[in-house]
Write an enzyme that holds these catalytic residues in place. Structure first.
Site, PDB file in Angstrom:
ATOM      1  N   LYS A 228       0.875  -1.140   0.000  1.00  0.00           N
ATOM      2  CA  LYS A 228      -0.109  -0.165  -0.063  1.00  0.00           C
ATOM      3  C   LYS A 228       0.897   1.196  -0.123  1.00  0.00           C
ATOM      4  CE  LYS A 228      -4.119  -1.778  -0.151  1.00  0.00           C
ATOM      5  NZ  LYS A 228      -5.042  -1.970   0.994  1.00  0.00           N
ATOM      6  N   ARG A 262      -4.039 -10.597   3.537  1.00  0.00           N
ATOM      7  CA  ARG A 262      -4.246 -10.494   2.133  1.00  0.00           C
ATOM      8  C   ARG A 262      -2.924  -9.759   1.416  1.00  0.00           C
ATOM      9  NH1 ARG A 262      -6.422  -6.935  -1.588  1.00  0.00           N
ATOM     10  NH2 ARG A 262      -7.755  -8.096  -3.329  1.00  0.00           N
TER      11      ARG A 262
END
Length: 284
Positions: A228, A262
């Site tokens: 991210k 994830r």
């Protein structure tokens, strides 16, 4: 308000047929995902990558056909079906892992469940499509409800919270109650604080620091911090070079009670999960 933190060892009952904590491997069949867009558009390439992820430790493969990166545009139901259903069908037959469908659309979820998926990963937390709740209740599949401020197109436009941890917990508690009141069994539900979805870097770090307060809501928590943007802000590297940063969030997440992590890069994160879990399981 979030409940008080509870022990990371608590494992709520679930309908997902795998041991927790576990790794969920990301399989984007999109041309425009933020990190790996365009790499797995062909069916053989997608299936091969999924098989590699399963061999490296992924218990679940999450198939997505619509990018939800900041600023992304929605795609039609037909296009999302074209991108995902052949992949779900292939994986259900050929890959030794459970299959999840990453979608906000009930029609896509329905076809994916018919094709062998066992989990619906809905980043809208049942707010996008009114038919999704009834579908999940009827099928009895696992369901992940995620926090997101706004829509992917605009979610990073100056996100603000009174207290990000309290606000996210309150939202997830409300959506869990909504789902259960509509006929979804509580043991079907996983919760995701939505790292990177309508949040600044500081918001993401605060949620990670206090992830145990999300765990205290009593449902298994899915953590999706892989590659991210906030990791890039800290490390000054591009998405493909954020593996070590992601591994740090995996270890922290498991330590604080995350049930599913994830990730794009399965092997290093699976190894981090295994080592962290081994430390937690040592007798005092």
């Amino acid at each position: 308000m979030c409940p008080s933190p509870v022990s990371a060892r608590i494992s709520p009952r679930t309908t997902l047929d795998t041991a927790l904590p576990c790794i969920m491997g990301i399989l984007n069949t999109t041309p425009d995902s933020f990190s790996d867009g365009g790499r797995f558009l062909a069916l053989d390439e997608a299936a091969g990558h999924a098989l590699d992820m399963a061999r490296h430790g992924a218990a679940v493969i999450d198939v997505g056909g619509e990018s939800t990166r900041p600023g992304s545009d929605p795609v039609s139901v037909d296009e999302e079906l074209r991108r995902t259903i052949p992949v779900v069908e292939r994986l259900s037959d050929a890959v030794p892992a459970l299959v999840s469908i990453d979608t906000m659309k009930a029609e896509v979820a329905r076809h994916a469940l018919d094709a062998g998926a066992v989990l619906v990963n809905d980043v809208s937390a049942l707010r996008h499509d009114a038919d999704m709740t009834g579908l999940v209740a009827e099928r009895g599949c696992s369901l992940c409800l995620m926090h997101m401020r706004g829509e992917p197109k605009t979610m990073q436009d100056d996100p603000q919270y009174d207290d990000v941890v309290d606000d996210v917990c309150s939202f997830l508690e409300d959506r869990l109650r909504f789902a259960v009141d509509a006929g979804v069994r509580e043991e079907q539900v996983f919760l995701d604080p939505g790292i990177g979805f309508g949040k600044t870097a500081e918001h993401n770090l605060r949620l990670l620091k206090h992830l145990d307060r999300v765990v205290a809501l009593g449902r298994p928590v899915v953590l999706g911090a892989s590659r991210k943007r906030f990791l890039g802000a800290i490390l000054g590297v591009e998405p493909g070079e954020r593996v070590v940063g992601t591994v740090a969030t995996t270890s922290l997440g498991v330590l604080l009670g995350a049930a599913v992590v994830r990730v794009h890069d399965v092997r290093p994160n699976f190894e981090a999960l295994r080592v962290t879990q081994a430390i937690l399981e040592v007798d005092d």
